[in-house]
Design a protein around this motif. Structure first.
Motif, PDB file in Angstrom:
ATOM      1  N   ILE A  21       0.864  -1.183   0.000  1.00 27.68           N
ATOM      2  CA  ILE A  21       0.000   0.000   0.000  1.00 27.68           C
ATOM      3  C   ILE A  21       0.898   1.231   0.000  1.00 27.68           C
ATOM      4  N   VAL A  22       0.922   1.950  -1.107  1.00 22.23           N
ATOM      5  CA  VAL A  22       1.796   3.112  -1.261  1.00 22.23           C
ATOM      6  C   VAL A  22       1.185   4.296  -0.513  1.00 22.23           C
ATOM      7  N   GLN A  23       1.920   4.802   0.448  1.00 17.44           N
ATOM      8  CA  GLN A  23       1.426   5.897   1.270  1.00 17.44           C
ATOM      9  C   GLN A  23       1.708   7.244   0.605  1.00 17.44           C
ATOM     10  N   ARG A  24       0.752   8.115   0.665  1.00 18.42           N
ATOM     11  CA  ARG A  24       0.911   9.458   0.114  1.00 18.42           C
ATOM     12  C   ARG A  24       1.646  10.340   1.114  1.00 18.42           C
ATOM     13  N   ASN A  25       2.554  11.169   0.602  1.00 17.19           N
ATOM     14  CA  ASN A  25       3.265  12.120   1.453  1.00 17.19           C
ATOM     15  C   ASN A  25       2.281  13.182   1.941  1.00 17.19           C
ATOM     16  N   PRO A  26       2.039  13.290   3.252  1.00 16.71           N
ATOM     17  CA  PRO A  26       1.051  14.244   3.767  1.00 16.71           C
ATOM     18  C   PRO A  26       1.381  15.704   3.487  1.00 16.71           C
ATOM     19  N   GLU A  27       2.646  15.974   3.164  1.00 16.11           N
ATOM     20  CA  GLU A  27       3.037  17.358   2.897  1.00 16.11           C
ATOM     21  C   GLU A  27       2.742  17.785   1.460  1.00 16.11           C
ATOM     22  N   GLU A  28       2.425  16.815   0.593  1.00 11.50           N
ATOM     23  CA  GLU A  28       2.140  17.121  -0.806  1.00 11.50           C
ATOM     24  C   GLU A  28       0.706  17.571  -0.978  1.00 11.50           C
ATOM     25  N   ARG A  29       0.499  18.527  -1.850  1.00 10.10           N
ATOM     26  CA  ARG A  29      -0.827  19.054  -2.121  1.00 10.10           C
ATOM     27  C   ARG A  29      -1.168  18.846  -3.591  1.00 10.10           C
ATOM     28  N   GLY A  30      -2.451  18.565  -3.874  1.00 12.56           N
ATOM     29  CA  GLY A  30      -2.871  18.361  -5.249  1.00 12.56           C
ATOM     30  C   GLY A  30      -2.411  17.007  -5.774  1.00 12.56           C
ATOM     31  N   PHE A  31      -2.477  16.871  -7.102  1.00 10.43           N
ATOM     32  CA  PHE A  31      -2.088  15.602  -7.714  1.00 10.43           C
ATOM     33  C   PHE A  31      -0.580  15.560  -7.902  1.00 10.43           C
ATOM     34  N   VAL A  32       0.050  14.567  -7.288  1.00 12.33           N
ATOM     35  CA  VAL A  32       1.488  14.363  -7.415  1.00 12.33           C
ATOM     36  C   VAL A  32       1.720  12.932  -7.903  1.00 12.33           C
ATOM     37  N   PRO A  33       2.254  12.762  -9.120  1.00 12.18           N
ATOM     38  CA  PRO A  33       2.492  11.398  -9.638  1.00 12.18           C
ATOM     39  C   PRO A  33       3.421  10.619  -8.717  1.00 12.18           C
ATOM     40  N   GLN A  34       3.044   9.387  -8.408  1.00 14.20           N
ATOM     41  CA  GLN A  34       3.872   8.523  -7.576  1.00 14.20           C
ATOM     42  C   GLN A  34       4.640   7.553  -8.462  1.00 14.20           C
ATOM     43  N   PRO A  35       5.896   7.285  -8.119  1.00 17.05           N
ATOM     44  CA  PRO A  35       6.709   6.378  -8.951  1.00 17.05           C
ATOM     45  C   PRO A  35       5.976   5.075  -9.245  1.00 17.05           C
ATOM     46  N   LYS A  36       5.956   4.704 -10.517  1.00 17.69           N
ATOM     47  CA  LYS A  36       5.330   3.480 -11.034  1.00 17.69           C
ATOM     48  C   LYS A  36       3.814   3.504 -10.951  1.00 17.69           C
ATOM     49  N   ARG A  37       3.241   3.984  -9.828  1.00 14.01           N
ATOM     50  CA  ARG A  37       1.792   3.976  -9.690  1.00 14.01           C
ATOM     51  C   ARG A  37       1.115   4.919 -10.684  1.00 14.01           C
ATOM     52  N   TRP A  38       1.836   5.899 -11.200  1.00 15.33           N
ATOM     53  CA  TRP A  38       1.230   6.849 -12.132  1.00 15.33           C
ATOM     54  C   TRP A  38       0.832   6.170 -13.442  1.00 15.33           C
ATOM     55  N   ARG A  39       1.397   4.998 -13.698  1.00 15.21           N
ATOM     56  CA  ARG A  39       1.094   4.299 -14.949  1.00 15.21           C
ATOM     57  C   ARG A  39      -0.386   3.930 -15.049  1.00 15.21           C
ATOM     58  N   VAL A  40      -0.977   3.509 -13.942  1.00 15.18           N
ATOM     59  CA  VAL A  40      -2.393   3.134 -13.986  1.00 15.18           C
ATOM     60  C   VAL A  40      -3.269   4.356 -14.212  1.00 15.18           C
ATOM     61  N   GLU A  41      -2.849   5.507 -13.666  1.00 12.49           N
ATOM     62  CA  GLU A  41      -3.587   6.744 -13.908  1.00 12.49           C
ATOM     63  C   GLU A  41      -3.506   7.122 -15.385  1.00 12.49           C
ATOM     64  N   GLN A  42      -2.339   6.914 -15.968  1.00 16.75           N
ATOM     65  CA  GLN A  42      -2.164   7.188 -17.395  1.00 16.75           C
ATOM     66  C   GLN A  42      -3.085   6.313 -18.230  1.00 16.75           C
ATOM     67  N   THR A  43      -3.195   5.036 -17.860  1.00 13.50           N
ATOM     68  CA  THR A  43      -4.054   4.116 -18.606  1.00 13.50           C
ATOM     69  C   THR A  43      -5.518   4.523 -18.502  1.00 13.50           C
ATOM     70  N   PHE A  44      -5.950   4.935 -17.323  1.00 13.90           N
ATOM     71  CA  PHE A  44      -7.323   5.428 -17.181  1.00 13.90           C
ATOM     72  C   PHE A  44      -7.552   6.626 -18.106  1.00 13.90           C
ATOM     73  N   GLY A  45      -6.562   7.504 -18.195  1.00 10.40           N
ATOM     74  CA  GLY A  45      -6.678   8.664 -19.078  1.00 10.40           C
ATOM     75  C   GLY A  45      -6.775   8.274 -20.540  1.00 10.40           C
ATOM     76  N   ILE A  46      -6.017   7.263 -20.940  1.00  5.90           N
ATOM     77  CA  ILE A  46      -6.066   6.777 -22.320  1.00  5.90           C
ATOM     78  C   ILE A  46      -7.428   6.181 -22.627  1.00  5.90           C
ATOM     79  N   LEU A  47      -7.970   5.429 -21.689  1.00  2.24           N
ATOM     80  CA  LEU A  47      -9.268   4.795 -21.908  1.00  2.24           C
ATOM     81  C   LEU A  47     -10.373   5.828 -22.084  1.00  2.24           C
ATOM     82  N   ILE A  48     -10.290   6.926 -21.352  1.00  2.00           N
ATOM     83  CA  ILE A  48     -11.330   7.948 -21.431  1.00  2.00           C
ATOM     84  C   ILE A  48     -11.345   8.624 -22.802  1.00  2.00           C
ATOM     85  N   LEU A  49     -10.269   8.517 -23.578  1.00  2.28           N
ATOM     86  CA  LEU A  49     -10.275   9.030 -24.946  1.00  2.28           C
ATOM     87  C   LEU A  49     -11.261   8.252 -25.814  1.00  2.28           C
ATOM     88  N   HIS A  50     -11.628   7.050 -25.359  1.00  3.41           N
ATOM     89  CA  HIS A  50     -12.635   6.246 -26.054  1.00  3.41           C
ATOM     90  C   HIS A  50     -13.984   6.582 -25.426  1.00  3.41           C
TER      91      HIS A  50
END
Length: 283
Positions: A208-237
């Motif tokens: 379970i990748v923990q989010r840095n509490p000091e970060e605000r807004g959307f901050v890409p997390q190493p490797k985990r950002w790939r799934v967010e990218q895929t969701f974005g690609i799918l929404i183009l359909h």
């Protein structure tokens, strides 16, 4: 192919060559008793599915110069959904994309996440719900992807279902689809210890990748950002922007077809569609 207007979503000869062997084999296994070969080519059926996936139109509103009876291509969409042909085509291309990127066919690490989307009017209430956290009424789409953002597993549930249920289902699918090669899975804080325990039983270390509490807004997390990218690609359909399908299995099939189209383009070095008219963009 019959002479008709070409659409941007149509498969090129090179792209069709990637898919054709699977459908030719399928056709040979499903020969008509009378020997009739069918009125429409398999390529035209696939073009119809991809056109609808990208544009989001209804079955009955597919262009008249595509195969004219909507029941015909819905029949094939449903048959390929139910017998797993859509997944077989998807898996064939996924392995080729990974090999092209000098990776083994099956990954050792996957990333899991969910996305809640609104359900269209007419979607059965029994298969939908409301995501209390995101305040989205509809369905929850769960994905397991590799480090290239390629889809390994898909599940579609009511939006009210907890992420744990989606995670458990995805892990079960990953254990089968990846041939036991996956040893680690990354998830966000929406998943709880139940998923970690289930993963351990399958031989998969779930972190379970923990989010840095000091970060605000959307901050890409190493490797985990790939799934967010895929969701974005799918929404183009556009068929995936909202869930229009009566059956969750059809929603999952839409994901496989969308990614099949994406991977066919990558394997043939074809530019991604932008749908932007230069004249409008410059106005």
């Amino acid at each position: 192919m019959s002479e008709r207007k070409l659409y941007q979503t149509d498969l090129t000869d090179a792209q069709w060559a990637l898919i054709e062997p699977v459908l030719t084999a399928w056709k040979n296994r499903h020969r008509s008793v009378s020997g009739h070969q069918g009125r429409y080519s398999m390529r035209e059926i696939v073009n119809s599915i991809l056109y609808q996936s990208r544009t989001g139109c209804q079955w009955a509103l597919l262009p008249n110069d595509l195969p004219p009876k909507s029941a015909t291509y819905y029949y094939y969409f449903a048959v390929w959904r139910d017998d797993g042909t859509d997944q077989q085509i998807h898996e064939l291309l996924r392995c080729q994309v990974r090999e092209r990127n000098r990776r083994l066919e099956d990954p050792t690490l996957v990333i899991l996440d969910t996305q809640s989307v609104r359900a269209a009017t007419g979607v059965p209430v029994a298969t939908t719900g409301k995501d209390a956290a995101k305040r989205v009424p509809g369905r929850k789409r769960g994905l397991a992807v590799d480090v290239l953002g390629l889809v390994i597993a898909v599940t579609v549930l009511a939006a009210s279902v907890h992420d744990n249920a989606a995670g458990i289902t995805l892990l079960d699918q990953v254990a089968v689809a990846a041939g036991g090669s996956v040893s680690k899975a990354l998830v966000d804080q929406g998943f709880k210890n139940q998923v970690v325990t289930h993963g351990a039983a399958l031989g998969i270390d779930v972190e379970i990748v923990q989010r840095n509490p000091e970060e605000r807004g959307f901050v890409p997390q190493p490797k985990r950002w790939r799934v967010e990218q895929t969701f974005g690609i799918l929404i183009l359909h556009r068929r995936l922007v909202r869930d229009y399908e009566h059956r969750p299995a059809s929603s999952a099939s839409r994901v496989y077809w969308a990614m099949t189209h994406v991977m066919a383009r990558r394997l043939t070095d074809t530019n991604t569609l932008t749908w932007r008219d230069p004249r409008v963009a410059g106005a």
